[in-house]
Write a protein that holds these residues in place. Structure first.
Motif, PDB file in Angstrom:
ATOM      1  N   GLU A 268       0.807  -1.217   0.000  1.00 23.13           N
ATOM      2  CA  GLU A 268       0.000   0.000   0.000  1.00 23.13           C
ATOM      3  C   GLU A 268       0.842   1.271   0.000  1.00 23.13           C
ATOM      4  O   GLU A 268       0.543   2.240  -0.707  1.00 23.13           O
ATOM      5  N   TRP A 269       1.937   1.278   0.786  1.00 18.71           N
ATOM      6  CA  TRP A 269       2.683   2.507   1.001  1.00 18.71           C
ATOM      7  C   TRP A 269       4.002   2.591   0.232  1.00 18.71           C
ATOM      8  O   TRP A 269       4.393   3.654  -0.221  1.00 18.71           O
ATOM      9  N   GLY A 270       4.723   1.494   0.140  1.00 20.88           N
ATOM     10  CA  GLY A 270       6.033   1.509  -0.506  1.00 20.88           C
ATOM     11  C   GLY A 270       7.083   0.844   0.357  1.00 20.88           C
ATOM     12  O   GLY A 270       6.780  -0.103   1.096  1.00 20.88           O
ATOM     13  N   CYS A 271       8.310   1.329   0.305  1.00 20.55           N
ATOM     14  CA  CYS A 271       9.418   0.737   1.065  1.00 20.55           C
ATOM     15  C   CYS A 271       9.793   1.638   2.234  1.00 20.55           C
ATOM     16  O   CYS A 271      10.043   2.842   2.062  1.00 20.55           O
ATOM     17  N   PHE A 272       9.830   1.055   3.421  1.00 21.29           N
ATOM     18  CA  PHE A 272      10.247   1.788   4.610  1.00 21.29           C
ATOM     19  C   PHE A 272      11.766   1.690   4.739  1.00 21.29           C
ATOM     20  O   PHE A 272      12.346   0.604   4.680  1.00 21.29           O
ATOM     21  N   VAL A 273      12.390   2.845   4.920  1.00 22.88           N
ATOM     22  CA  VAL A 273      13.853   2.930   4.944  1.00 22.88           C
ATOM     23  C   VAL A 273      14.299   3.588   6.248  1.00 22.88           C
ATOM     24  O   VAL A 273      13.726   4.599   6.668  1.00 22.88           O
ATOM     25  N   ALA A 274      15.317   3.020   6.864  1.00 25.54           N
ATOM     26  CA  ALA A 274      15.950   3.661   8.019  1.00 25.54           C
ATOM     27  C   ALA A 274      17.129   4.475   7.489  1.00 25.54           C
ATOM     28  O   ALA A 274      18.159   3.922   7.118  1.00 25.54           O
ATOM     29  N   VAL A 275      16.956   5.780   7.399  1.00 30.19           N
ATOM     30  CA  VAL A 275      18.012   6.660   6.906  1.00 30.19           C
ATOM     31  C   VAL A 275      19.107   6.760   7.969  1.00 30.19           C
ATOM     32  O   VAL A 275      18.819   7.008   9.143  1.00 30.19           O
ATOM     33  N   ASP A 276      20.347   6.534   7.547  1.00 32.09           N
ATOM     34  CA  ASP A 276      21.487   6.506   8.488  1.00 32.09           C
ATOM     35  C   ASP A 276      21.270   5.491   9.602  1.00 32.09           C
ATOM     36  O   ASP A 276      21.841   5.615  10.697  1.00 32.09           O
ATOM     37  N   ASN A 277      20.401   4.508   9.346  1.00 30.92           N
ATOM     38  CA  ASN A 277      20.053   3.468  10.331  1.00 30.92           C
ATOM     39  C   ASN A 277      19.321   4.023  11.554  1.00 30.92           C
ATOM     40  O   ASN A 277      19.194   3.314  12.560  1.00 30.92           O
ATOM     41  N   LYS A 278      18.790   5.250  11.465  1.00 29.75           N
ATOM     42  CA  LYS A 278      18.126   5.783  12.669  1.00 29.75           C
ATOM     43  C   LYS A 278      16.968   6.756  12.416  1.00 29.75           C
ATOM     44  O   LYS A 278      16.242   7.097  13.361  1.00 29.75           O
TER      45      LYS A 278
ATOM     46  N   LEU B 224       9.293   4.285  -6.752  1.00 30.16           N
ATOM     47  CA  LEU B 224      10.075   3.046  -6.829  1.00 30.16           C
ATOM     48  C   LEU B 224      10.281   2.611  -8.268  1.00 30.16           C
ATOM     49  O   LEU B 224       9.433   2.850  -9.128  1.00 30.16           O
ATOM     50  N   TYR B 225      11.397   1.972  -8.522  1.00 30.24           N
ATOM     51  CA  TYR B 225      11.573   1.212  -9.753  1.00 30.24           C
ATOM     52  C   TYR B 225      12.510   0.060  -9.432  1.00 30.24           C
ATOM     53  O   TYR B 225      13.329   0.128  -8.524  1.00 30.24           O
ATOM     54  N   GLY B 226      12.356  -1.044 -10.167  1.00 36.52           N
ATOM     55  CA  GLY B 226      13.096  -2.243  -9.798  1.00 36.52           C
ATOM     56  C   GLY B 226      12.457  -2.882  -8.579  1.00 36.52           C
ATOM     57  O   GLY B 226      11.406  -2.445  -8.093  1.00 36.52           O
ATOM     58  N   LYS B 227      13.083  -3.904  -8.064  1.00 28.60           N
ATOM     59  CA  LYS B 227      12.535  -4.651  -6.927  1.00 28.60           C
ATOM     60  C   LYS B 227      13.486  -4.561  -5.746  1.00 28.60           C
ATOM     61  O   LYS B 227      14.648  -4.953  -5.849  1.00 28.60           O
ATOM     62  N   LEU B 228      12.995  -4.028  -4.645  1.00 29.77           N
ATOM     63  CA  LEU B 228      13.798  -3.930  -3.428  1.00 29.77           C
ATOM     64  C   LEU B 228      13.399  -5.033  -2.457  1.00 29.77           C
ATOM     65  O   LEU B 228      12.273  -5.521  -2.466  1.00 29.77           O
ATOM     66  N   GLN B 229      14.352  -5.418  -1.595  1.00 31.59           N
ATOM     67  CA  GLN B 229      14.110  -6.440  -0.585  1.00 31.59           C
ATOM     68  C   GLN B 229      14.544  -5.926   0.779  1.00 31.59           C
ATOM     69  O   GLN B 229      15.349  -4.991   0.885  1.00 31.59           O
ATOM     70  N   ILE B 230      14.005  -6.558   1.827  1.00 27.41           N
ATOM     71  CA  ILE B 230      14.424  -6.228   3.184  1.00 27.41           C
ATOM     72  C   ILE B 230      15.937  -6.430   3.274  1.00 27.41           C
ATOM     73  O   ILE B 230      16.480  -7.453   2.871  1.00 27.41           O
TER      74      ILE B 230
END
Length: 281
Positions: free
Chosen positions: A160-170, A180-186
């Motif tokens: 529904e929303w997209g990919c959740f990203v931890a910027v700078d791990n925090k 998005l384009y391409g396929k991202l994974q956890i």
């Protein structure tokens, strides 16, 4: 009070052949924990204060170490999977005993040697464990502004929303589906552009370049393919899946790039697809 999963300053209560027994200053002997002999230097004396990390060893005993783990309570870190079992995975966090990541605390498919963002918690059995459910431990107080480029790691994916990203791990970040384009994974590490800083401080990200740069890049990609092949079996009627498979771009991006090439007179469109303009001369 001695706490698991944290660095603490403890006092040397006594020295034995097994190592140094430590405790909070003026606490009873019954709460002592061991700093193994191989981590006790010759200079250590009874009464000295030592900064140690407290965890449980392979026999489930509370123990101290002067080694610095890659993760402690209240922190986030990207750790590598060293083994996988039916009940969970084990992570390298820099100590002798690997850190357990229970199956119920995993997000997505975990692979051996993969690296994932995790937090540390104490479970109901008073053991230190890892969790990939880190949303509530991320901060919305980032120093970034719109148009900044940032790096991060994917920790969640929503249809529904997209990919959740931890910027700078925090810091909280989201790549909306339309960006998005391409396929991202956890576990994928990405570089992105900030397209919006929301009122709550969370960051909206894009993997795409600004529109004018993206059109130029996509047009160049199509033209290079045409130079190599002489023909592309794609046009306005082609499905988004076909375009994605052939060029790794969205149908919208394809149409914008083709429009640019047509305007420049570099290509022509036939009923079968796209040809370089020079083929008709």
């Amino acid at each position: 009070m001695i706490e698991l999963g944290k660095f603490q300053k403890l006092n040397v209560q006594r020295l034995t052949q097994f190592g140094a027994y430590l405790n909070m200053k003026d606490e009873s002997d019954s709460d002592e924990i061991l700093l193994p002999q191989n981590q006790v230097t010759r200079e250590v004396q009874i009464g000295d204060e030592i900064t140690v990390f407290v965890y449980k060893d392979s026999e489930d005993r509370i123990i101290a170490t002067v080694k610095e783990p890659k993760l402690s309570l209240g922190e986030l870190a990207v750790l590598k999977v060293v083994d996988i079992s039916k009940i969970g995975a084990f992570l390298d966090w820099g100590l002798e005993k690997d850190l357990f990541l229970p199956f119920k605390e995993q997000v997505g498919t975990i692979k051996k040697d993969g690296e994932y963002l995790v937090a540390l918690y104490v479970d109901n059995s008073q053991r230190l464990c890892a969790t990939m459910k880190v949303y509530n431990q991320l901060s919305a107080m980032s120093p970034y502004k719109q148009k900044d480029r940032v790096q991060g790691i994917v920790y969640g994916i929503s249809d529904e929303w997209g990919c959740f990203v931890a910027v700078d791990n925090k810091y909280h970040g989201l790549i909306p589906n339309k960006e998005l384009y391409g396929k991202l994974q956890i576990g994928d590490k990405i570089e992105a552009r900030i397209i919006k800083v929301r009122q709550d401080g969370k960051l909206e990200l894009s993997l795409r370049e600004p529109a004018y740069k993206e059109i130029e890049g996509d047009a160049r990609k199509i033209f290079e393919k045409l130079k190599a092949k002489g023909f592309l079996p794609l046009n306005d009627s082609s499905s988004p899946e076909r375009i994605q498979s052939e060029l790794n771009m969205s149908k919208g991006a394809f149409k914008r790039a083709v429009g640019r090439l047509l305007k420049e007179g570099a290509i022509k469109i036939t009923g079968e697809g796209i040809e370089p303009a020079w083929k008709s001369k």
